[in-house]
Design an enzyme around this catalytic site. Sequence first.
Site, PDB file in Angstrom:
ATOM      1  N   TRP A  26       5.459  13.699  23.273  1.00  0.00           N
ATOM      2  CA  TRP A  26       4.972  12.671  22.342  1.00  0.00           C
ATOM      3  C   TRP A  26       5.375  12.982  20.901  1.00  0.00           C
ATOM      4  O   TRP A  26       5.713  12.075  20.129  1.00  0.00           O
ATOM      5  CB  TRP A  26       3.451  12.542  22.463  1.00  0.00           C
ATOM      6  CG  TRP A  26       3.032  12.035  23.809  1.00  0.00           C
ATOM      7  CD1 TRP A  26       2.439  12.734  24.804  1.00  0.00           C
ATOM      8  CD2 TRP A  26       3.234  10.710  24.312  1.00  0.00           C
ATOM      9  NE1 TRP A  26       2.232  11.940  25.908  1.00  0.00           N
ATOM     10  CE2 TRP A  26       2.719  10.677  25.624  1.00  0.00           C
ATOM     11  CE3 TRP A  26       3.812   9.557  23.794  1.00  0.00           C
ATOM     12  CZ2 TRP A  26       2.742   9.537  26.409  1.00  0.00           C
ATOM     13  CZ3 TRP A  26       3.836   8.405  24.580  1.00  0.00           C
ATOM     14  CH2 TRP A  26       3.313   8.408  25.866  1.00  0.00           C
ATOM     15  N   GLY A  66      -5.589   7.296  22.244  1.00  0.00           N
ATOM     16  CA  GLY A  66      -4.140   7.279  22.395  1.00  0.00           C
ATOM     17  C   GLY A  66      -3.498   6.161  21.602  1.00  0.00           C
ATOM     18  O   GLY A  66      -2.757   5.345  22.141  1.00  0.00           O
ATOM     19  N   TYR A  89      -2.865  12.380  20.843  1.00  0.00           N
ATOM     20  CA  TYR A  89      -2.469  13.732  21.209  1.00  0.00           C
ATOM     21  C   TYR A  89      -1.471  14.293  20.203  1.00  0.00           C
ATOM     22  O   TYR A  89      -1.419  15.488  19.944  1.00  0.00           O
ATOM     23  CB  TYR A  89      -1.826  13.633  22.591  1.00  0.00           C
ATOM     24  CG  TYR A  89      -1.840  14.866  23.454  1.00  0.00           C
ATOM     25  CD1 TYR A  89      -2.640  15.968  23.160  1.00  0.00           C
ATOM     26  CD2 TYR A  89      -1.059  14.900  24.614  1.00  0.00           C
ATOM     27  CE1 TYR A  89      -2.639  17.074  23.989  1.00  0.00           C
ATOM     28  CE2 TYR A  89      -1.056  15.998  25.455  1.00  0.00           C
ATOM     29  CZ  TYR A  89      -1.848  17.092  25.132  1.00  0.00           C
ATOM     30  OH  TYR A  89      -1.852  18.179  25.951  1.00  0.00           O
ATOM     31  N   LYS A 130      -5.370   1.736  25.857  1.00  0.00           N
ATOM     32  CA  LYS A 130      -4.339   0.837  26.374  1.00  0.00           C
ATOM     33  C   LYS A 130      -3.146   1.681  26.804  1.00  0.00           C
ATOM     34  O   LYS A 130      -2.202   1.883  26.045  1.00  0.00           O
ATOM     35  CB  LYS A 130      -3.952  -0.175  25.291  1.00  0.00           C
ATOM     36  CG  LYS A 130      -2.932  -1.230  25.708  1.00  0.00           C
ATOM     37  CD  LYS A 130      -2.951  -2.423  24.757  1.00  0.00           C
ATOM     38  CE  LYS A 130      -2.503  -2.037  23.366  1.00  0.00           C
ATOM     39  NZ  LYS A 130      -1.034  -1.892  23.289  1.00  0.00           N
ATOM     40  N   HIS A 720     -25.614   1.125 -15.981  1.00  0.00           N
ATOM     41  CA  HIS A 720     -24.614   0.370 -16.747  1.00  0.00           C
ATOM     42  C   HIS A 720     -25.128  -1.034 -17.055  1.00  0.00           C
ATOM     43  O   HIS A 720     -25.086  -1.480 -18.215  1.00  0.00           O
ATOM     44  CB  HIS A 720     -23.315   0.302 -15.936  1.00  0.00           C
ATOM     45  CG  HIS A 720     -22.260  -0.592 -16.507  1.00  0.00           C
ATOM     46  ND1 HIS A 720     -21.200  -0.117 -17.235  1.00  0.00           N
ATOM     47  CD2 HIS A 720     -22.093  -1.944 -16.439  1.00  0.00           C
ATOM     48  CE1 HIS A 720     -20.429  -1.131 -17.604  1.00  0.00           C
ATOM     49  NE2 HIS A 720     -20.953  -2.256 -17.123  1.00  0.00           N
ATOM     50  N   GLU A 721     -25.612  -1.733 -16.035  1.00  0.00           N
ATOM     51  CA  GLU A 721     -26.080  -3.108 -16.259  1.00  0.00           C
ATOM     52  C   GLU A 721     -27.321  -3.123 -17.145  1.00  0.00           C
ATOM     53  O   GLU A 721     -27.469  -4.001 -18.011  1.00  0.00           O
ATOM     54  CB  GLU A 721     -26.349  -3.799 -14.920  1.00  0.00           C
ATOM     55  CG  GLU A 721     -25.146  -3.915 -13.994  1.00  0.00           C
ATOM     56  CD  GLU A 721     -23.942  -4.586 -14.636  1.00  0.00           C
ATOM     57  OE1 GLU A 721     -24.122  -5.358 -15.598  1.00  0.00           O
ATOM     58  OE2 GLU A 721     -22.811  -4.323 -14.188  1.00  0.00           O
ATOM     59  N   HIS A 724     -26.384  -2.812 -20.723  1.00  0.00           N
ATOM     60  CA  HIS A 724     -25.808  -4.027 -21.312  1.00  0.00           C
ATOM     61  C   HIS A 724     -26.842  -4.805 -22.134  1.00  0.00           C
ATOM     62  O   HIS A 724     -26.463  -5.542 -23.055  1.00  0.00           O
ATOM     63  CB  HIS A 724     -25.243  -4.936 -20.223  1.00  0.00           C
ATOM     64  CG  HIS A 724     -23.795  -4.713 -19.952  1.00  0.00           C
ATOM     65  ND1 HIS A 724     -22.843  -4.602 -20.945  1.00  0.00           N
ATOM     66  CD2 HIS A 724     -23.117  -4.588 -18.769  1.00  0.00           C
ATOM     67  CE1 HIS A 724     -21.653  -4.414 -20.397  1.00  0.00           C
ATOM     68  NE2 HIS A 724     -21.791  -4.392 -19.080  1.00  0.00           N
ATOM     69  N   ASP A 784     -21.061   1.923 -20.011  1.00  0.00           N
ATOM     70  CA  ASP A 784     -20.618   3.051 -19.183  1.00  0.00           C
ATOM     71  C   ASP A 784     -21.289   4.349 -19.622  1.00  0.00           C
ATOM     72  O   ASP A 784     -21.790   5.122 -18.794  1.00  0.00           O
ATOM     73  CB  ASP A 784     -19.099   3.213 -19.268  1.00  0.00           C
ATOM     74  CG  ASP A 784     -18.342   2.220 -18.411  1.00  0.00           C
ATOM     75  OD1 ASP A 784     -18.961   1.595 -17.534  1.00  0.00           O
ATOM     76  OD2 ASP A 784     -17.123   2.066 -18.618  1.00  0.00           O
TER      77      ASP A 784
END
EC number: 3.4.24.71
Length: 883
Positions: A26, A66, A89, A130, A720-721, A724, A784
């Site tokens: 593989w 797989g 694998y 699959k 932060h908000e 404001h 901030d």
Amino acid sequence: MACLGPSAQVPELPEKNCGYREVQYWDQRYQGAADSAPYEWFGDFSCFRDLLEPELRPLDRILVLGCGNSALSYEIFLGGFPDVTSVDYSSVVVAAMRARYAHVPTLRWETMDVRALGFPSGSFDVVLEKGTLDALLTGEQDPWTVSSEGVHTVDQVLNEAGFRKRTSRLLGLHTQLELVLAGVSLLLAALLLGCLVALGVQYHRDPSHSTCLTEACIRVAGKILESLDRGVSPCEDFYQFSCGGWIRRNPLPDGRSRWNTFNSLWDQNQAILKHLLENTTFNSSSEAERKTQRFYLSCLQVERIEELGAQPLRDLIDKIGGWNVTGPWDQDNFMEVLKAVAGTYRATPFFTVYVSADSKSSNSNIIQVDQSGLFLPSRDYYLNRTANEKVLTAYLDYMEELGMLLGGQPTSTREQMRQVLELEIQLANITVPQDQRRDEEKIYHKMSIAELQALAPSMDWLEFLSFLLSPLELGDSEPVVVYGTDYLQQVSELINRTEPSVLNNYLIWNLVQKTTSSLDHRFESAQEKLLETLYGTKKSCTPRWQTCISNTDDALGFALGSLFVKATFDRQSKEIAEGMISEIRAAFEEALGHLVWMDEKTRQAAKEKADAIYDMIGFPDFILEPKELDDVYDGYEVSEDSFFQNMLNLYNFSAKVMADQLRKPPSRDQWSMTPQTVNAYYLPTKNEIVFPAGILQAPFYTCNHPKALNFGGIGVVMGHELTHAFDDQGREYDKEGNLRPWWQNESLAAFRNHTACIEEQYSQYQVNGEKLNGRQTLGENIADNGGLKAAYNAYKAWLRKHGEEQQLPAVGLTNHQLFFVGFAQVWCSVRTPESSHEGLVTDPHSPARFRVLGTLSNSRDFLRHFGCPVGSPMNSGQLCEVW
């Protein structure tokens, strides 16, 4: 008919079938996987999607065994199932898949043998494979029986409850092999599983158990380590230290000009919404929710949209009176065209008109008029013509191409569009820059319609506003708030001296801009060429469904939010978030008491305002009440077969909603963001902070993560908000949300001195040789800095109450350091140079890098915990501090 997906060339087979069991085969097979197309065994996801999807839920934890070079995991993600872990694998193909899908952080890739999976029991809800068991069967004596080494490990990692839920239905229909193929479930690939044994030994040796070894802690530790760049000192460049690894792992996805945490989380939310809207068993008692699905499906009808071509817009232009670019036009109908374009279809030529709370009387709504009318993101693109020659040329090419698509002639279209561009350049010249509009006391002007008429007489304002707000009756005495009287006066003069043909072309061009996104692919392709020049996007590969989710969010966002909240939002998150806000508010108010520059009267008023801030968490309550939700969208007609008409109906409906608001008081239920939005905001006229459900997720918040990360993530956003409310604009509003002077002069002067330090600091930063505008970004920079301080102080208060937390394994950080790293990693970002320039001239936020560096270099707590000496890049010795 065989169901085969697009695949790479079939590689060489092993000499013997048993070679399929050997990792060497593989590894050799997948040597070129990173540069080749996906290869599908048997068929792709579409072959069995209809069989599988009824068994899946949007939040299922899916394990793909797989995975190989298949696109299956990515297709599952695009199908609306974001939490997918894939194992193989071959370490070669795992590395290739990590690189290929690095832009999708919820897709995780691990190197493992399926016979010995290293995940804890019950980690997954769905397991898919699959062809992998076929490889194991090459070593079986009986080709119809899978040995226990494969089946047992799958059974072990499955969530037991989830497996039983599906067993009763599936066992009667499928063989044992098919049952495993159908699979069932995931959450979490531990990225540090290789360290588990060593960590377990350390845990047992340490009697205090100071290291957190839960799955959540191991997983988040892995993500943090992946994002770090240990080769950089935190005192040299904390952004690179925190995000260097993330930047290496996250090249810009095709079609994107920027990529960050917010984009990633919004993509996840979109995938969930896609699944909900495409569910074939969709059934809702809410007409608004049914409208949402109809709108979304109409957007997906690409064949119908292509069939109609440009005709819907051509018909609309003819209905309004024609366009000089494409044919005959009514030369004496400026007011009629303006009313249709700006009123009925809500475009914004010359100016924008809206109804919102009166800043000086916030318990009532009022008509408001502001500057508008430019297509490009900023006036700077028009005025600095030498530096922006490529953009202006691309814009003119775009204008010409759309004019031609709508019926314009080659000989005249470019010249007429050049005249429209020249008019926009004149508009740009009189447009006031954003950094000169930050003092709302100065730009707020209340007047009557009669006074507005005298100020800007080139048009009949009473006629225009009466049409816009029909059926309301307006008179000359109706109050209006104008932001920028000089601008409107000059716009009026510009209209008077401009040729009627150019005015007509400009007005219809505004309508064309607004509606072409609802037309066929030719219009989309034309726009992509402009966006490549403007933002640096190399090519667009955005799936149609994502475009349609965004359109649906714009049109019926709260009905869409109802579906999102019911499917994903944990009500306990609302209580936890409210508790965190209380802790951060308390920390902010405590810091208020220590400000030496603020007088007592102003301090007391500031504390009262902080106390009065109203928090809204998750979603407005009305969206979960079907009748109330239906009432919000009552009158909006949506069909499943005409996307263009649905958009026109939306514009007309929004105009009626605006008119309906004028005589009503502002409502707290009227949010400015939908619940699924990954963002937050502060609204000064309501003195409220809003945190939609969309942002109350990892990496901002996760209930089983260390508090250091939650306070450093959503805690800083909350701080932060809240800050404001006290930035250079928010501080002008009182606790009731009214714009009025409430500061003592001495404190106001001191505030301005402190904010001048912030402005000067950020004005020194550069991106690609271009300086930041510290004035334009001042409010966000104040928020901030204040938000970080409030959140960290709240975290310290939490520790005093609850004691120290366990530390994360392997990261080598104290929890105090982890707080700052968590904060920084929220802002990890990549961006094109063109997009970076656009951000510098339009965005009130600083670039992500300087949201980290600027804030932390002002934090005494950060400098102390990382031991950054004075003179180091992160510690200049001069700290700017407001709150």
